[in-house]
Motif scaffolding. Structure first.
Motif, PDB file in Angstrom:
ATOM      1  N   PRO A   1       0.801  -1.230   0.000  1.00  0.00           N
ATOM      2  CA  PRO A   1       0.000   0.000   0.000  1.00  0.00           C
ATOM      3  C   PRO A   1       0.827   1.270   0.000  1.00  0.00           C
ATOM      4  CG  PRO A   1      -0.130  -1.088   2.133  1.00  0.00           C
ATOM      5  CD  PRO A   1       0.627  -2.008   1.217  1.00  0.00           C
ATOM      6  N   THR A   2       2.118   1.180   0.305  1.00  0.00           N
ATOM      7  CA  THR A   2       2.956   2.378   0.287  1.00  0.00           C
ATOM      8  C   THR A   2       3.883   2.432  -0.922  1.00  0.00           C
ATOM      9  OG1 THR A   2       4.641   1.338   1.684  1.00  0.00           O
ATOM     10  CG2 THR A   2       2.895   2.580   2.806  1.00  0.00           C
ATOM     11  N   ASP A   3       3.828   1.424  -1.804  1.00  0.00           N
ATOM     12  CA  ASP A   3       4.669   1.377  -3.001  1.00  0.00           C
ATOM     13  C   ASP A   3       3.944   0.562  -4.058  1.00  0.00           C
ATOM     14  OD1 ASP A   3       6.556   1.122  -4.999  1.00  0.00           O
ATOM     15  OD2 ASP A   3       8.128   0.318  -3.698  1.00  0.00           O
ATOM     16  N   SER A   4       3.203   1.236  -4.928  1.00  0.00           N
ATOM     17  CA  SER A   4       2.329   0.531  -5.873  1.00  0.00           C
ATOM     18  C   SER A   4       3.089  -0.342  -6.870  1.00  0.00           C
ATOM     19  CB  SER A   4       1.433   1.522  -6.622  1.00  0.00           C
ATOM     20  OG  SER A   4       2.218   2.409  -7.384  1.00  0.00           O
ATOM     21  N   GLY A   5       4.401  -0.202  -6.977  1.00  0.00           N
ATOM     22  CA  GLY A   5       5.171  -1.055  -7.873  1.00  0.00           C
ATOM     23  C   GLY A   5       5.695  -2.305  -7.172  1.00  0.00           C
ATOM     24  N   ASP A   6       5.302  -2.503  -5.922  1.00  0.00           N
ATOM     25  CA  ASP A   6       5.841  -3.590  -5.119  1.00  0.00           C
ATOM     26  C   ASP A   6       4.688  -4.410  -4.546  1.00  0.00           C
ATOM     27  OD1 ASP A   6       7.778  -5.102  -3.839  1.00  0.00           O
ATOM     28  OD2 ASP A   6       7.981  -3.727  -2.147  1.00  0.00           O
ATOM     29  N   PHE A   7       5.006  -5.594  -4.023  1.00  0.00           N
ATOM     30  CA  PHE A   7       3.984  -6.426  -3.398  1.00  0.00           C
ATOM     31  C   PHE A   7       4.527  -7.031  -2.111  1.00  0.00           C
ATOM     32  CE2 PHE A   7       6.429  -9.321  -5.997  1.00  0.00           C
ATOM     33  CZ  PHE A   7       6.532 -10.472  -5.230  1.00  0.00           C
ATOM     34  N   ILE A   8       3.617  -7.504  -1.288  1.00  0.00           N
ATOM     35  CA  ILE A   8       3.971  -8.186  -0.048  1.00  0.00           C
ATOM     36  C   ILE A   8       3.870  -9.681  -0.308  1.00  0.00           C
ATOM     37  CG2 ILE A   8       3.357  -8.520   2.374  1.00  0.00           C
ATOM     38  CD1 ILE A   8       1.977  -5.667   2.050  1.00  0.00           C
ATOM     39  N   ALA A   9       4.909 -10.408   0.048  1.00  0.00           N
ATOM     40  CA  ALA A   9       4.936 -11.854  -0.158  1.00  0.00           C
ATOM     41  C   ALA A   9       4.613 -12.554   1.154  1.00  0.00           C
ATOM     42  CB  ALA A   9       6.303 -12.287  -0.662  1.00  0.00           C
ATOM     43  N   GLY A  10       3.728 -13.526   1.082  1.00  0.00           N
ATOM     44  CA  GLY A  10       3.389 -14.317   2.263  1.00  0.00           C
ATOM     45  C   GLY A  10       2.377 -13.632   3.166  1.00  0.00           C
ATOM     46  N   THR A  11       2.060 -14.318   4.238  1.00  0.00           N
ATOM     47  CA  THR A  11       1.089 -13.822   5.209  1.00  0.00           C
ATOM     48  C   THR A  11       1.655 -12.598   5.930  1.00  0.00           C
ATOM     49  OG1 THR A  11       0.193 -16.036   5.527  1.00  0.00           O
ATOM     50  CG2 THR A  11      -0.188 -14.453   7.309  1.00  0.00           C
ATOM     51  N   PHE A  12       0.794 -11.614   6.170  1.00  0.00           N
ATOM     52  CA  PHE A  12       1.188 -10.461   6.976  1.00  0.00           C
ATOM     53  C   PHE A  12       0.095 -10.154   7.982  1.00  0.00           C
ATOM     54  CE2 PHE A  12      -0.859  -8.578   3.232  1.00  0.00           C
ATOM     55  CZ  PHE A  12      -1.672  -7.583   3.757  1.00  0.00           C
ATOM     56  N   LEU A  13       0.426  -9.283   8.921  1.00  0.00           N
ATOM     57  CA  LEU A  13      -0.555  -8.897   9.926  1.00  0.00           C
ATOM     58  C   LEU A  13      -0.593  -7.389  10.064  1.00  0.00           C
ATOM     59  CD1 LEU A  13       0.764  -8.055  12.994  1.00  0.00           C
ATOM     60  CD2 LEU A  13       1.574 -10.386  12.733  1.00  0.00           C
ATOM     61  N   LEU A  14      -1.699  -6.910  10.585  1.00  0.00           N
ATOM     62  CA  LEU A  14      -1.894  -5.491  10.841  1.00  0.00           C
ATOM     63  C   LEU A  14      -2.216  -5.309  12.311  1.00  0.00           C
ATOM     64  CD1 LEU A  14      -4.269  -4.903   7.820  1.00  0.00           C
ATOM     65  CD2 LEU A  14      -1.915  -4.142   7.944  1.00  0.00           C
ATOM     66  N   CYS A  15      -1.575  -4.317  12.932  1.00  0.00           N
ATOM     67  CA  CYS A  15      -1.870  -3.987  14.315  1.00  0.00           C
ATOM     68  C   CYS A  15      -1.758  -2.476  14.472  1.00  0.00           C
ATOM     69  CB  CYS A  15      -0.922  -4.702  15.277  1.00  0.00           C
ATOM     70  SG  CYS A  15       0.808  -4.248  15.104  1.00  0.00           S
ATOM     71  N   GLY A  16      -2.213  -1.979  15.589  1.00  0.00           N
ATOM     72  CA  GLY A  16      -2.039  -0.571  15.891  1.00  0.00           C
ATOM     73  C   GLY A  16      -0.657  -0.352  16.482  1.00  0.00           C
ATOM     74  N   PHE A  17      -0.259   0.910  16.628  1.00  0.00           N
ATOM     75  CA  PHE A  17       0.990   1.213  17.320  1.00  0.00           C
ATOM     76  C   PHE A  17       0.864   2.546  18.042  1.00  0.00           C
ATOM     77  CE2 PHE A  17       1.578   3.104  13.150  1.00  0.00           C
ATOM     78  CZ  PHE A  17       2.241   4.300  13.390  1.00  0.00           C
ATOM     79  N   GLU A  18       1.568   2.617  19.131  1.00  0.00           N
ATOM     80  CA  GLU A  18       1.616   3.813  19.963  1.00  0.00           C
ATOM     81  C   GLU A  18       3.079   3.996  20.332  1.00  0.00           C
ATOM     82  OE1 GLU A  18      -0.244   6.971  21.062  1.00  0.00           O
ATOM     83  OE2 GLU A  18      -1.528   5.292  20.518  1.00  0.00           O
ATOM     84  N   GLY A  19       3.745   4.969  19.716  1.00  0.00           N
ATOM     85  CA  GLY A  19       5.177   5.122  19.929  1.00  0.00           C
ATOM     86  C   GLY A  19       5.907   3.906  19.386  1.00  0.00           C
ATOM     87  N   GLU A  20       6.642   3.208  20.243  1.00  0.00           N
ATOM     88  CA  GLU A  20       7.376   2.016  19.825  1.00  0.00           C
ATOM     89  C   GLU A  20       6.670   0.732  20.239  1.00  0.00           C
ATOM     90  OE1 GLU A  20      11.459   2.131  20.976  1.00  0.00           O
ATOM     91  OE2 GLU A  20      11.745   4.148  20.196  1.00  0.00           O
TER      92      GLU A  20
END
Length: 113
Positions: free
Chosen positions: A66-85
């Motif tokens: 989603p941040t580089d339309s010429g690229d793709f993500i390979a394999g399973t990924f996850l999404l989470c929130g973040f607060e600082g580190e």
């Protein structure tokens, strides 16, 4: 004992699914199948975490980056929130937005020739 957080897991060819996991490096590595790469910052303070060696390991293409339309993500990924580190649970609004965003399977997304 680690805290559990609410995330979305996105597997190749599948709709995103909610999951609750321990907030540990080991739990994230188990989901993505190897060393993690965290650094794809998405809107609403959402972090995309994937296998840092996914392409080298020739994992199945999953979704367009989603941040580089010429690229793709390979394999399973996850999404989470973040607060600082620190990683955090997704809010209901974050989960709803990214379930819809990643609902389309395949790295090609909406590409047109």
């Amino acid at each position: 004992m680690a805290n559990k957080i609410d995330i979305l897991v996105v597997e190749p060819g599948e709709a995103p699914r909610p999951a609750q996991v321990e907030d540990t490096l080991e739990a994230f590595q188990q989901i993505v199948g190897g060393p993690i790469e965290a650094g794809c910052y998405l809107p609403q303070r959402v972090m995309l975490i994937c296998n840092s060696e996914g392409k080298h390991m020739k994992l199945m293409p999953n979704r367009e980056n989603p941040t580089d339309s010429g690229d793709f993500i390979a394999g399973t990924f996850l999404l989470c929130g973040f607060e600082g580190e620190h990683f955090t649970s997704l809010t209901p609004a974050q989960r709803q937005e990214f379930e819809a965003y990643f609902a389309t399977s395949g790295p090609e997304g909406g590409d047109k020739d």
